[in-house]
Scaffold this motif. Structure first.
Motif, PDB file in Angstrom:
ATOM      1  N   SER A 158       0.818  -1.209   0.000  1.00  0.00           N
ATOM      2  CA  SER A 158       0.000   0.000   0.000  1.00  0.00           C
ATOM      3  C   SER A 158       0.852   1.258   0.000  1.00  0.00           C
ATOM      4  O   SER A 158       0.381   2.339  -0.344  1.00  0.00           O
ATOM      5  CB  SER A 158      -0.929   0.002   1.227  1.00  0.00           C
ATOM      6  OG  SER A 158      -0.162  -0.045   2.425  1.00  0.00           O
ATOM      7  N   SER A 159       2.120   1.118   0.379  1.00  0.00           N
ATOM      8  CA  SER A 159       3.008   2.278   0.365  1.00  0.00           C
ATOM      9  C   SER A 159       3.529   2.584  -1.032  1.00  0.00           C
ATOM     10  O   SER A 159       4.177   3.598  -1.251  1.00  0.00           O
ATOM     11  CB  SER A 159       4.198   2.042   1.301  1.00  0.00           C
ATOM     12  OG  SER A 159       4.993   0.968   0.840  1.00  0.00           O
ATOM     13  N   ALA A 162      -1.544   4.224  -4.648  1.00  0.00           N
ATOM     14  CA  ALA A 162      -2.680   4.852  -3.981  1.00  0.00           C
ATOM     15  C   ALA A 162      -3.907   3.954  -4.071  1.00  0.00           C
ATOM     16  O   ALA A 162      -3.973   3.031  -4.884  1.00  0.00           O
ATOM     17  CB  ALA A 162      -2.973   6.209  -4.619  1.00  0.00           C
ATOM     18  N   ASP A 163      -4.897   4.246  -3.255  1.00  0.00           N
ATOM     19  CA  ASP A 163      -6.175   3.556  -3.312  1.00  0.00           C
ATOM     20  C   ASP A 163      -7.017   4.162  -4.428  1.00  0.00           C
ATOM     21  O   ASP A 163      -7.147   5.393  -4.531  1.00  0.00           O
ATOM     22  CB  ASP A 163      -6.893   3.687  -1.968  1.00  0.00           C
ATOM     23  CG  ASP A 163      -8.265   3.059  -1.995  1.00  0.00           C
ATOM     24  OD1 ASP A 163      -8.353   1.830  -1.916  1.00  0.00           O
ATOM     25  OD2 ASP A 163      -9.257   3.825  -2.115  1.00  0.00           O
ATOM     26  N   SER A 215      -2.136   7.942   2.213  1.00  0.00           N
ATOM     27  CA  SER A 215      -1.223   6.944   2.752  1.00  0.00           C
ATOM     28  C   SER A 215      -0.057   7.639   3.446  1.00  0.00           C
ATOM     29  O   SER A 215       0.745   8.322   2.808  1.00  0.00           O
ATOM     30  CB  SER A 215      -0.697   6.040   1.632  1.00  0.00           C
ATOM     31  OG  SER A 215       0.252   5.121   2.129  1.00  0.00           O
TER      32      SER A 215
END
Length: 690
Positions: A158-159, A162-163, A215
């Motif tokens: 997730s780093s 992006a979502d 994030s």
């Protein structure tokens, strides 16, 4: 005629890795035929059954079929039957081969859960459902043991991305407050904007490029803002500051307005990148090609006089950027710094490109460099692993750069700063690069610019950062330099399941520009004919003359021109340049008909682009036929090893030579009856495009 060849390759290294090569035979009769190939490539024309025999003992357990393939049209799911005898009840169906215009890896499990191979099998029969005119090239065909977790979906940290939902919401958000302009000077940065609704507790946030929305950290530092009575504000901040003990150039930062509410800071605007960047050479002249005629993948070592003989005005040059630097001192490497970090430039590698660019400059050719990033999932040293995106899979020939980590972005930025500074001078010492094509065919990113299997908006978030970084750094040295987005001919139809479609990515790019500030990017498009093997592009069925056409090929180039002239696509009211940076026409063989059809396709395309003002250049690909290009013969010249006529000039070579000269109409006229028109005016679409 159907042709078939096979390959043997070194057993020692493969057996050490528990990999077993397969001997390939054509299996269309009682006695399989075996024909050894040149350079170890199996080439299959049309549908065929192939018998694959292991040349050594096969390891026990679940098996994987692995190979590399080149198939411009792709191939549907195919059956594999163990035997002999070959019983349809034991067949297993392996995934399709996606369209591939380069050597691509293929890996498929032969033994899904609960379905082991038949005991005592000796061979595998591969039933390959190619179209009658399809061509498939394969090499390094082998069996090996399945690795634990190999076919489980890879999770990208997730780093690193992006979502998608958060990105969508961010891009669609409307804010009353705004950052209106960011100007990067030589020593300071001025940010102007307007706060609406609040005048207290306001702060300007410095948001480094690698920070991901939603994030971790949201800003690196906050600067108090005191707006005027009308809410307007203008702040000047130092360009260079300290970050983690290093000098950090805020050239690449976004600037965002925040308001403090209790213990939290709420964003009042989108982040906004620099609109203007101070240049060391503001008077550096832009490229002014004499004609739209160019050549792709050019190098000065082959046929040195070709640019002059053909009258070429522009070239593209491929550049694997990891080869230019090292992370550690080494002989022949010169230290340099970027963002407070030290790297080492490979002087020999740089000098090689100096020679290329100087030779182009001598001939007055505009140079566009295609920036390519090695794929870390295919191996490489620590520099390759740091430079490439961590989510990349080995399915990609190249990778997206690592633009979401401080170390990865710093390395990428350091290379960009090194090369844009070196090749943005007009003194002839190193030669000059006028434009930068950012990676290759990113709408087919799974194959060409891989960052893993990502939603389109997430992929564009990464790619937009790469384009933006090139733009910010290059404009320090050349105010006319532009990054170009590289796209295939797949337009509203994305072409393959993991691809994105050119139109969709352009719309997303415009969305990022609308949210975070526009910048002077341009388009490098690849409008090959509908089928790469068929040069008779005037017969293409998929292209239409509307903005939802599945493909844009030479037949409907007017659609691309009209789309780029839409107000939403313009750069502060100006139409962005379009370079058709990779395009060519195939000759199925060297017969008179095939060679004539090839030249006719080029004649039609040229007459189209002459009437389309957004299109500034056409770089022909491929210069010379290549036996490792999926059976295609796209070149202006024949194969270098063609018996009796090595590097022979095809009719298209002589046509290309005449284009843009007084002989153009005379030479091109012979192709009018091939296309079925009486004048070139008849091939132009003049109705409105919507």
């Amino acid at each position: 005629m159907i042709r078939f060849t096979f390959l043997f390759f070194s057993l020692v290294s493969l057996l050490l890795a528990a990999e077993v090569p397969l001997r390939l035979e054509r299996n269309d009769g009682p006695s399989p035929t075996l024909i050894q190939s040149l350079a170890g490539v199996t080439e299959i024309h049309g549908p065929m059954s192939v018998r694959a025999t292991p040349v050594a003992a096969v390891p026990a357990g679940n098996l994987v079929l692995e190979m590399e393939y080149f198939c411009a049209g792709g191939m549907k799911s195919f059956a594999v039957l163990p035997g002999p005898p070959y019983d349809s009840k034991t067949a297993r169906y392996l995934p399709a081969l996606g369209k591939s215009e380069t050597w691509s890896p293929y890996t498929a499990a032969l033994c899904p859960p609960g379905k082991p191979l038949t005991a005592g099998w000796k061979d595998l029969r591969l039933d390959l459902p190619l179209p009658a005119d399809g061509v498939l090239q394969i090499r390094n065909v082998r069996l090996r043991s399945e690795r634990p977790g190999e076919f489980e979906a890879k999770t990208v940290s997730s780093s690193a991305v992006a979502d998608a939902a958060m990105l969508d919401a961010y891009l669609k958000r409307s804010t009353p407050s705004s950052i209106d302009r960011v100007e990067v000077g030589l020593k300071s940065i001025r940010v102007t904007g307007k706060a609406v609704g609040f005048t207290d507790n306001l702060f300007l946030g410095d948001v480094p490029m690698e920070f991901i929305i939603g994030s971790g950290k949201r800003y690196e530092s906050l600067i108090p803002v005191t707006p005027g009575e009308d809410g307007s504000f203008s702040l000047e901040v130092p360009r260079v500051c300290k970050r983690e003990g290093r000098d950090y150039d805020r050239l690449t930062s976004r600037w965002q307005l925040f308001r403090r509410d209790a213990d939290s800071y709420e964003a009042q605007t989108h982040g906004h990148y620099a609109d203007a960047v101070a240049s060391r050479s503001p008077q550096l002249p832009p490229a002014k090609p004499k004609t739209k005629k160019g050549l792709g993948g050019w190098s000065p070592g082959r046929l040195p006089g070709e640019l002059d003989d053909l009258g070429i005005s522009s070239v593209t040059v491929n550049m694997m950027i990891h080869s230019l630097v090292s992370l550690d001192p080494a002989p022949g490497h010169t230290p340099f710094q970027w963002q407070g970090r030290t790297y080492y430039a490979d002087e020999k590698a740089l000098a090689g490109f100096d020679h290329t660019f100087r030779e182009a400059e001598k001939r007055g050719a505009m140079v566009s460099v295609i920036l390519l990033v090695a794929n870390p999932s295919r191996g490489g040293d620590k520099l390759v692993r740091l430079l490439g995106h961590p989510g990349a899979t080995k399915d990609g020939t190249f990778a997206m750069p690592n633009v979401t980590s401080p170390d990865g972005l710093a390395l990428y930025g350091a290379i960009l700063n090194l090369i844009t500074e070196r090749w943005s001078k007009n003194d002839g010492v190193h030669g000059r690069v006028h434009h930068w094509i950012i990676h290759n065919e990113v709408d087919a990113g799974w194959v060409w610019t891989n960052a893993g299997e990502l939603p389109d908006v997430v992929y564009m978030d990464l790619y937009h950062r790469s384009m933006r970084l090139v733009s910010l750094i290059a404009r320090q040295y050349d105010p006319n330099s532009r990054p170009f987005i590289s796209l295939t001919h797949h337009w509203a139809n994305k072409g393959e399941g993991r691809w994105y479609g050119s139109k969709r990515l352009l719309e997303l790019l415009i969305g990022f520009c609308r949210a975070e500030g526009d910048f002077p990017w341009a388009l490098a498009y690849h409008p090959y004919p509908q089928g790469l093997g068929n040069p008779r592009t005037w017969e293409d069925k998929q292209p239409s003359f509307d903005f939802n056409t599945p493909k844009i090929t030479p037949k409907n180039l007017e659609v691309l021109d009209a789309f780029m002239k839409l107000p939403a696509l313009r750069d502060h009211g100006k139409v962005r340049p379009v370079h058709l940076s990779e395009n060519g026409f195939n000759s199925k063989d060297y017969s008179e008909k095939s060679l004539t059809d090839q030249a006719a396709g080029m004649a039609l395309a040229w007459k189209k682009i002459q009437s389309l003002s957004s299109i500034e250049a056409w770089q022909y690909h491929n210069w010379i036929d290549n036996r490792h290009e999926g059976g295609l013969r796209i070149g202006l010249r024949k194969f270098p090893d063609e018996p009796g006529d090595p590097l022979g000039k095809k009719p298209i070579w002589f046509l290309y030579q005449a284009l843009g000269t007084p002989k153009e109409d005379e030479v091109a006229a012979q192709y009018l009856p091939i296309i079925g028109v009486t004048s070139w005016d008849k091939v132009l679409h003049k109705e409105p495009i919507r």
